[in-house]
Motif scaffolding. Structure first.
Motif, short mmCIF file in Angstrom:
data_model
loop_
_atom_site.label_atom_id
_atom_site.label_comp_id
_atom_site.label_asym_id
_atom_site.label_seq_id
_atom_site.Cartn_x
_atom_site.Cartn_y
_atom_site.Cartn_z
N THR A 15 33.82 47.93 46.24
CA THR A 15 33.25 46.75 46.09
C THR A 15 33.73 45.70 47.12
O THR A 15 34.22 46.07 47.81
N ALA A 17 35.98 43.42 47.70
CA ALA A 17 37.35 42.88 47.90
C ALA A 17 37.57 43.20 49.53
O ALA A 17 37.03 44.08 49.91
N SER A 18 38.46 42.57 49.96
CA SER A 18 39.02 42.73 51.23
C SER A 18 39.63 44.11 51.21
O SER A 18 40.36 44.62 50.38
N SER A 44 28.18 42.92 47.59
CA SER A 44 29.13 42.29 48.24
C SER A 44 29.91 43.15 49.08
O SER A 44 30.50 42.48 50.12
N ALA A 45 30.07 44.50 48.71
CA ALA A 45 30.92 45.40 49.49
C ALA A 45 30.32 45.38 51.11
O ALA A 45 30.97 45.51 52.21
N VAL A 48 31.27 42.63 53.14
CA VAL A 48 32.74 42.79 53.55
C VAL A 48 32.99 43.93 54.71
O VAL A 48 33.69 43.65 55.53
N MET A 104 38.27 41.30 42.19
CA MET A 104 38.54 40.64 40.91
C MET A 104 37.27 40.66 39.97
O MET A 104 37.62 40.63 38.42
N THR A 106 34.90 42.72 39.88
CA THR A 106 34.67 44.09 39.20
C THR A 106 35.74 44.53 38.34
O THR A 106 35.30 45.10 37.25
N ASN A 117 26.29 46.85 37.24
CA ASN A 117 25.81 47.70 38.51
C ASN A 117 26.35 49.18 38.43
O ASN A 117 27.05 49.28 37.26
N ARG A 138 42.67 44.00 45.20
CA ARG A 138 43.28 43.08 46.37
C ARG A 138 42.76 41.72 46.29
O ARG A 138 41.68 41.38 46.20
N GLU A 139 43.63 40.99 45.84
CA GLU A 139 43.86 39.56 45.82
C GLU A 139 44.94 38.93 45.87
O GLU A 139 45.97 39.62 45.47
C1 LIG Z 1 34.86 38.67 53.61
C2 LIG Z 1 35.24 38.37 52.23
C3 LIG Z 1 36.53 38.85 51.47
C4 LIG Z 1 36.65 39.00 50.44
N1 LIG Z 1 37.91 39.43 49.72
C5 LIG Z 1 38.01 39.45 48.39
C6 LIG Z 1 39.18 40.02 47.91
O1 LIG Z 1 40.09 40.33 48.37
N2 LIG Z 1 39.38 40.12 46.64
C7 LIG Z 1 38.39 39.79 45.95
O2 LIG Z 1 38.50 39.94 44.54
N3 LIG Z 1 36.95 39.14 46.08
C8 LIG Z 1 37.02 39.07 47.42
N4 LIG Z 1 35.80 38.51 48.03
C9 LIG Z 1 34.88 38.13 46.99
C10 LIG Z 1 33.71 38.95 46.50
O3 LIG Z 1 33.18 39.82 47.47
C11 LIG Z 1 32.91 38.42 45.25
O4 LIG Z 1 33.85 37.95 44.31
C12 LIG Z 1 31.86 39.15 45.06
O5 LIG Z 1 31.24 38.68 43.96
C13 LIG Z 1 32.37 40.65 44.03
O6 LIG Z 1 31.60 41.27 43.90
P1 LIG Z 1 31.51 43.00 43.57
O7 LIG Z 1 32.47 43.16 42.75
O8 LIG Z 1 30.34 43.42 42.96
O9 LIG Z 1 31.73 43.78 44.90
C14 LIG Z 1 35.61 38.39 49.34
C15 LIG Z 1 34.28 38.08 50.06
C16 LIG Z 1 34.27 38.20 51.34
C17 LIG Z 1 32.78 37.82 51.76
#
Ligand SMILES: Cc1cc2nc3c(=O)[nH]c(=O)nc-3n(C[C@H](O)[C@H](O)[C@H](O)COP(=O)(O)O)c2cc1C
Length: 206
Positions: A15, A17-18, A44-45, A48, A104, A106, A117, A138-139
């Motif tokens: 997902t 997160a970083s 979103s992954a 990243v 966070m 997910t 998803n 990771r946050e």
């Molecule tokens: C470069 C980048 C780094 C991110 N790092 C984090 C992170 O470390 N932790 C986090 O919870 N969200 C992070 N985000 C935000 C998530 O990508 C965003 O909340 C997204 O909606 C998560 O969707 P998903 O859970 O479906 O992948 C980051 C976004 C970007 C573009």
């Protein structure tokens, strides 16, 4: 886990997160172990992964070769919107699932049974089937909402394994830090690995 789970596949969800390097190393170790891994990647992954690894992946025409040579194990990819995939059903048997890294968003979805998803659906299935589910969040810093969601998934049976590499092994490279986290994930999955020097090993062997 019963012994026959050793031939069942693993599920990995990536997902946004970083921490994309953790995900790629995890796939390498699982594929090198010869086990089959089912993989799904959130939208979103992909953003990243492009930012952190400079790799552009197509979610609709995914090719695992973008991650380099992973190993002999089979890697089976499913689109994040494919709720018809086997891993979306409890009747499809697995040896466990890892969400690495786990955003966070997910985490919140999993904590509340919201399955929009394939990552969150497969995680929800692992919880309801009482199977191993490892979340690698990771946050920083963490809000009360994040902390409560971590407690909720832990109470529901998941293992929260934050991407928090230790420094007691005196890491020299970024690889050492990545390996530390992936080693702990593999230990939870019961996958043999020598990714990091184990504390106290000399004491056992001397
Ligand atoms: C470069 C980048 C780094 C991110 N790092 C984090 C992170 O470390 N932790 C986090 O919870 N969200 C992070 N985000 C935000 C998530 O990508 C965003 O909340 C997204 O909606 C998560 O969707 P998903 O859970 O479906 O992948 C980051 C976004 C970007 C573009």
């Amino acid at each position: 886990m019963s012994d026959d789970s050793s031939s069942l596949p693993f599920v990995v969800g990536i997902t946004g997160a970083s921490g994309a390097p953790y995900a790629v190393r995890l796939l390498e170790v699982l594929c090198r172990s010869g086990r089959t891994t089912h993989l799904t990647i959130s939208t979103s992954a992909a953003t990243v992964i492009r930012q952190e690894l400079g790799i552009s992946i197509s979610l609709s025409h995914f090719d695992s070769k973008v991650f380099g040579e992973l190993g002999p194990g089979k890697l089976i990819y499913h689109h994040q919107a494919d709720f018809g995939a086997g891993i979306a059903s409890g009747s499809f048997r697995t040896a466990g699932m890892v969400v690495c890294p786990c955003s966070m968003s997910t985490l919140a979805s999993i904590a509340h049974g919201i399955t929009t998803n394939l990552v969150t659906r497969a995680a929800d299935v692992h919880l309801k089937e009482r199977r191993r589910l490892i979340l690698v969040p990771r946050e920083t810093p963490l809000s009360p909402i994040h902390l409560e969601n971590m407690l909720a998934v832990t109470r529901a049976g998941a293992i929260v394994l934050p991407a928090m590499p230790g420094w007691y092994n005196n890491p020299k490279t970024l690889d050492d830090l990545v390996n530390f986290v992936v080693a702990r994930i593999c230990d939870q999955l019961g996958v043999e690995n020598d990714l990091m020097k184990r504390w106290g090993k000399e004491q056992v062997e001397s």
